[in-house]
Design a protein around this motif. Structure first.
Motif, PDB file in Angstrom:
ATOM      1  N   ILE A   1      10.938  -2.843  -8.108  1.00 44.61           N
ATOM      2  CA  ILE A   1       9.843  -2.552  -7.180  1.00 44.61           C
ATOM      3  C   ILE A   1       9.869  -3.609  -6.085  1.00 44.61           C
ATOM      4  CG2 ILE A   1       7.349  -2.369  -6.895  1.00 44.61           C
ATOM      5  CD1 ILE A   1       7.176  -1.474  -9.785  1.00 44.61           C
ATOM      6  N   SER A   2       9.957  -3.164  -4.828  1.00 47.61           N
ATOM      7  CA  SER A   2      10.052  -4.096  -3.705  1.00 47.61           C
ATOM      8  C   SER A   2       8.678  -4.426  -3.153  1.00 47.61           C
ATOM      9  CB  SER A   2      10.917  -3.497  -2.591  1.00 47.61           C
ATOM     10  OG  SER A   2      10.290  -2.358  -2.029  1.00 47.61           O
ATOM     11  N   THR A   3       8.530  -5.649  -2.705  1.00 45.85           N
ATOM     12  CA  THR A   3       7.283  -6.117  -2.107  1.00 45.85           C
ATOM     13  C   THR A   3       7.611  -7.031  -0.937  1.00 45.85           C
ATOM     14  OG1 THR A   3       6.197  -6.069  -4.273  1.00 45.85           O
ATOM     15  CG2 THR A   3       5.099  -7.293  -2.524  1.00 45.85           C
ATOM     16  N   ARG A   4       6.938  -6.834   0.178  1.00 45.48           N
ATOM     17  CA  ARG A   4       7.074  -7.713   1.333  1.00 45.48           C
ATOM     18  C   ARG A   4       5.886  -8.681   1.344  1.00 45.48           C
ATOM     19  NH1 ARG A   4      10.820  -5.547   4.995  1.00 45.48           N
ATOM     20  NH2 ARG A   4      11.302  -3.336   4.638  1.00 45.48           N
ATOM     21  N   ARG A   5       6.193  -9.962   1.580  1.00 45.08           N
ATOM     22  CA  ARG A   5       5.121 -10.958   1.610  1.00 45.08           C
ATOM     23  C   ARG A   5       5.309 -11.900   2.783  1.00 45.08           C
ATOM     24  NH1 ARG A   5       3.659 -12.453  -4.684  1.00 45.08           N
ATOM     25  NH2 ARG A   5       3.704 -10.316  -5.464  1.00 45.08           N
TER      26      ARG A   5
ATOM     27  N   THR B   1       4.700   3.495  -9.578  1.00 47.26           N
ATOM     28  CA  THR B   1       5.942   2.722  -9.555  1.00 47.26           C
ATOM     29  C   THR B   1       6.622   2.742  -8.195  1.00 47.26           C
ATOM     30  OG1 THR B   1       7.070   4.695 -10.410  1.00 47.26           O
ATOM     31  CG2 THR B   1       6.386   3.030 -12.018  1.00 47.26           C
ATOM     32  N   MET B   2       6.024   3.440  -7.229  1.00 46.40           N
ATOM     33  CA  MET B   2       6.634   3.501  -5.910  1.00 46.40           C
ATOM     34  C   MET B   2       6.584   2.147  -5.215  1.00 46.40           C
ATOM     35  SD  MET B   2       5.701   6.049  -2.737  1.00 46.40           S
ATOM     36  CE  MET B   2       6.143   7.472  -3.725  1.00 46.40           C
ATOM     37  N   TYR B   3       5.526   1.375  -5.455  1.00 49.45           N
ATOM     38  CA  TYR B   3       5.367   0.068  -4.831  1.00 49.45           C
ATOM     39  C   TYR B   3       4.895  -0.933  -5.882  1.00 49.45           C
ATOM     40  CZ  TYR B   3       5.011   3.132  -0.743  1.00 49.45           C
ATOM     41  OH  TYR B   3       5.222   4.094   0.184  1.00 49.45           O
TER      42      TYR B   3
ATOM     43  N   HIS C   1       0.600  -1.600  -3.061  1.00 41.51           N
ATOM     44  CA  HIS C   1      -0.417  -0.570  -3.263  1.00 41.51           C
ATOM     45  C   HIS C   1      -1.742  -1.006  -2.638  1.00 41.51           C
ATOM     46  CE1 HIS C   1       1.255   2.686  -5.620  1.00 41.51           C
ATOM     47  NE2 HIS C   1       1.886   1.829  -6.406  1.00 41.51           N
ATOM     48  N   LEU C   2      -2.063  -2.284  -2.811  1.00 37.16           N
ATOM     49  CA  LEU C   2      -3.303  -2.800  -2.246  1.00 37.16           C
ATOM     50  C   LEU C   2      -3.301  -2.690  -0.726  1.00 37.16           C
ATOM     51  CD1 LEU C   2      -5.996  -4.239  -2.555  1.00 37.16           C
ATOM     52  CD2 LEU C   2      -4.763  -6.402  -2.641  1.00 37.16           C
ATOM     53  N   VAL C   3      -2.170  -3.037  -0.107  1.00 36.61           N
ATOM     54  CA  VAL C   3      -2.073  -2.929   1.353  1.00 36.61           C
ATOM     55  C   VAL C   3      -2.264  -1.493   1.799  1.00 36.61           C
ATOM     56  CG1 VAL C   3      -0.522  -3.185   3.313  1.00 36.61           C
ATOM     57  CG2 VAL C   3      -0.616  -4.973   1.587  1.00 36.61           C
ATOM     58  N   MET C   4      -1.628  -0.565   1.098  1.00 36.02           N
ATOM     59  CA  MET C   4      -1.725   0.832   1.489  1.00 36.02           C
ATOM     60  C   MET C   4      -3.133   1.376   1.263  1.00 36.02           C
ATOM     61  SD  MET C   4       1.928   2.420   0.256  1.00 36.02           S
ATOM     62  CE  MET C   4       1.593   3.912   1.178  1.00 36.02           C
ATOM     63  N   LEU C   5      -3.763   0.991   0.155  1.00 44.49           N
ATOM     64  CA  LEU C   5      -5.134   1.429  -0.103  1.00 44.49           C
ATOM     65  C   LEU C   5      -6.072   0.956   1.004  1.00 44.49           C
ATOM     66  CD1 LEU C   5      -5.480   0.768  -3.948  1.00 44.49           C
ATOM     67  CD2 LEU C   5      -5.331   2.971  -2.828  1.00 44.49           C
TER      68      LEU C   5
ATOM     69  N   ASP D   1      -2.964   3.023 -14.305  1.00 45.42           N
ATOM     70  CA  ASP D   1      -1.587   3.134 -13.835  1.00 45.42           C
ATOM     71  C   ASP D   1      -1.178   1.918 -13.011  1.00 45.42           C
ATOM     72  OD1 ASP D   1      -1.394   5.492 -15.093  1.00 45.42           O
ATOM     73  OD2 ASP D   1      -1.111   6.737 -13.321  1.00 45.42           O
ATOM     74  N   LEU D   2      -2.127   1.350 -12.263  1.00 43.70           N
ATOM     75  CA  LEU D   2      -1.832   0.125 -11.526  1.00 43.70           C
ATOM     76  C   LEU D   2      -1.753  -1.067 -12.471  1.00 43.70           C
ATOM     77  CD1 LEU D   2      -4.087   0.485  -8.358  1.00 43.70           C
ATOM     78  CD2 LEU D   2      -1.654   0.956  -8.579  1.00 43.70           C
TER      79      LEU D   2
END
Length: 592
Positions: free
Chosen positions: A215-219, A353-355, A360-364, A383-384
């Motif tokens: 799972i990729s994450t940008r920070r 599992t997509m992010y 997920h928090l950023v998208m929400l 699920d989160l």
């Protein structure tokens, strides 16, 4: 160059505070992290590995500056051609050709070949300075981006020359008075490849694109920022069709205002368990239960009630598609389709599992900011939780809940419990963040499974302590009257059997009482008959005695009459004997 670049402010009861002038980036969230933007008239280094978003950040800094803040900019690329840049950012809605025609942007491609670089003691960047100066002056640029610095010095191996020219470049940019962004590649042992840029830059921003468990994450992290306070944490950021957006929440803020207004969940009898008024607006509610207990149905009730009130709603689903949700809810009498058509309800479905958690928090939050709903439903929260550690989940949800509460948004989470064992509040990693927690549970008895709910907690209001049976019917969720007797609680068929048994026993008791009453009535009647008979006998005897008394009285009268008649007959023949008798009686009385 003018040295008067600081702003002085006076605060009551404090000494003079100097604020560093800043150039806002226009990138959502980044200006909050940097408390206003990048240092005006100074150099900011943006460092990261390939694909981390350095070029895009620099381009957005220029585009927003030109369109929103009236500051033209120059983009100097040492790798990509102007045509490639124009095409790459067109997908974000940016028309770089139009900006160039309006003299709001200048794009210059400087091709540097390793073979063209000859290292001598006289190597310098004078030619580049002339080129940059012309580009800046031609449009009156206030901002400039150099992408990337490694390409400019790729052929240099002399560390002394490299350091000297880097210093000259950064000082030259500062002397020009432009706000500069210089991008650089991450190094192995140092932050950058040359290990010097981060020290002579006034601000350093590190971009990271990591992959954990596929799972990729940008920070993003502000490594340093001279002359001002700034956020120092790692912040997730998203690159989508609108560009870069950064999640700026850095702490668990507890300064949000609260409302005393109450909102219904859409189930009347459940509202009644909460003082008859439902939840507080802006609070967080969790519906927790095992599979099949109707958690999503409760969420749909909540959404339907909010849409009927005219509130904008967002539904985030991690298990079902929007069409599947609409179809399934129609089977229980909840039609969400009209609300979607009217624009009051938006359903966003994605796999957890997509992010990563923070993505997920950023998208929400991105969807929440754009939609500005009054109600948000997240189904299911578990699920989160499954894709992160309990600590990461709590940090992520703390940020999410704080943001929603600060904006007065009422939020309902559903939570899947995988075990049927009795759950305690500590079993939920996020239960302490929830204002109202309602647990749904399966209750098995007499060979059948029934559903029950109870309010585990509800801050700031009284609430029922009963376990209530509920049914999922064609008209939605209905709370049944729960039987609670001396033997315990009964639900479903057991309740019907118990109620029938009690009705039978009550009927038997009523019949017994009626029989006793009839027997008593018969005894009363018999007693009254006996009393009447005795009263008859007494009356007869009383009549006999009366007649006897009357006969005796007549007899005495008759004797008295006869006596007087005889006396009259004998009066004329009174003799001396009578006189003697009378005399004798007189003497006797005298002696006495």
């Amino acid at each position: 160059m003018s040295l008067n670049i600081m702003h002085h402010t006076e605060q009551p009861g404090s000494s003079t505070r100097i604020e560093l002038p800043k150039s806002p980036t226009g990138i959502q969230g980044l200006d909050e992290v940097t408390t206003g933007g990048l240092p005006r008239g100074r150099t900011t280094l943006v460092v990261g590995k390939a694909g981390s978003g350095k070029t895009l950040l620099g381009m957005e800094f220029l585009v927003h500056g030109a369109l929103e803040f009236g500051e033209p900019g120059v983009f100097v690329s040492f790798e990509e051609t102007p045509g490639d840049l124009v095409q790459n950012v067109a997908s974000l809605g940016y028309d770089l050709n139009d900006l160039c025609e309006r003299n709001l942007l200048s794009i210059d491609h400087v091709e540097v070949s390793r073979n063209d670089i000859i290292e001598t003691g006289e190597f310098d960047l004078e030619a580049l300075f002339i080129r940059l100066g012309y580009a800046i002056d031609s449009i009156g640029a206030k901002r400039i981006v150099l992408d990337t610095i490694e390409s400019l010095f790729s052929g240099l191996t002399n560390t002394g020359i490299l350091r000297a020219e880097l210093r000259r470049l950064f000082f030259w940019l500062k002397d020009k008075g432009v706000t500069a962004v210089v991008t650089g590649e991450s190094g192995e042992a140092t932050m950058t490849r040359h290990g010097l840029e981060e020290y002579i830059s006034d601000c350093v921003i590190l971009l990271d694109h990591r992959v954990d468990d596929q799972i990729s994450t940008r920070r993003l992290r502000v490594v340093k920022y001279r002359g001002t306070v700034h956020g120092t944490n790692e912040y997730p950021f998203l690159i989508d069709e609108t560009g870069i957006s950064v999640l700026p929440i850095t702490s668990t803020g507890l300064s949000h205002s609260v409302s005393n207004e109450r909102v219904s969940i859409g189930v009347e009898r459940l509202d009644a368990m909460l003082e008859g008024e439902g939840f507080y607006r802006g609070s967080t509610v969790m519906i927790a239960g095992t599979p099949g207990t109707g958690k999503s149905t409760f969420g749909a009730h909540f959404l339907n009630a909010a849409c009927l009130r005219g509130e904008k709603c967002l539904y985030f689903s991690f298990e079902e598609s929007p069409d599947q949700i609409v179809r399934n809810m129609q089977s229980v009498g909840i039609d969400l389709a009209p609300h979607i058509e009217s624009g009051l309800l938006e359903i966003h479905s994605s796999r957890p599992t997509m992010y990563g958690l923070e993505m997920h928090l950023v998208m929400l939050l991105k969807e929440v900011r754009e939609t500005q709903p009054g109600v948000v439903v997240i189904d299911p929260l578990s699920d989160l939780i499954a894709i992160g550690t309990p600590r990461d989940v709590k940090v992520m949800l703390t940020r999410l809940i704080d943001y929603l509460k600060m904006n007065g948004i009422t939020t309902l989470f559903t939570h899947l419990i995988h075990t049927r064992e009795k759950m305690t509040p500590s079993d939920l990693a996020v239960s302490s963040l929830i204002d109202t927690l309602i647990q749904l549970q399966d209750i098995e008895s007499a060979g059948e499974r029934n559903r029950g709910l109870y309010v585990l907690k509800s801050r700031g209001m009284g609430h029922s302590n009963q376990i209530r049976e509920y049914l999922i019917t064609g008209d939605g969720i209905e709370l049944a009257d729960v039987y609670v007797g001396p033997a315990g609680m009964f639900m479903g068929t057991a309740r019907l059997v118990q109620e029938a048994k009690e009705r039978s026993e009550a009927e038997a008791r009523r019949e017994e009482i009626a029989s006793r009453q009839r027997e008593l009535e018969r005894e009363r009647t018999a007693l009254e008959a006996r009393i009447a008979a005795l009263q008859g006998e007494f009356a007869a005897q009383e009549e006999d005695v009366r007649r006897l008394i009357e006969a005796e009285s007549r007899q005495e009268k008759m004797i008295d009459v006869g006596t007087r008649a005889i006396g009259k007959l004998r009066k004329a023949d009174a003799s001396d004997d009578d006189k003697k008798v009378q005399a004798t009686r007189g003497e006797a009385e005298e002696e006495r």
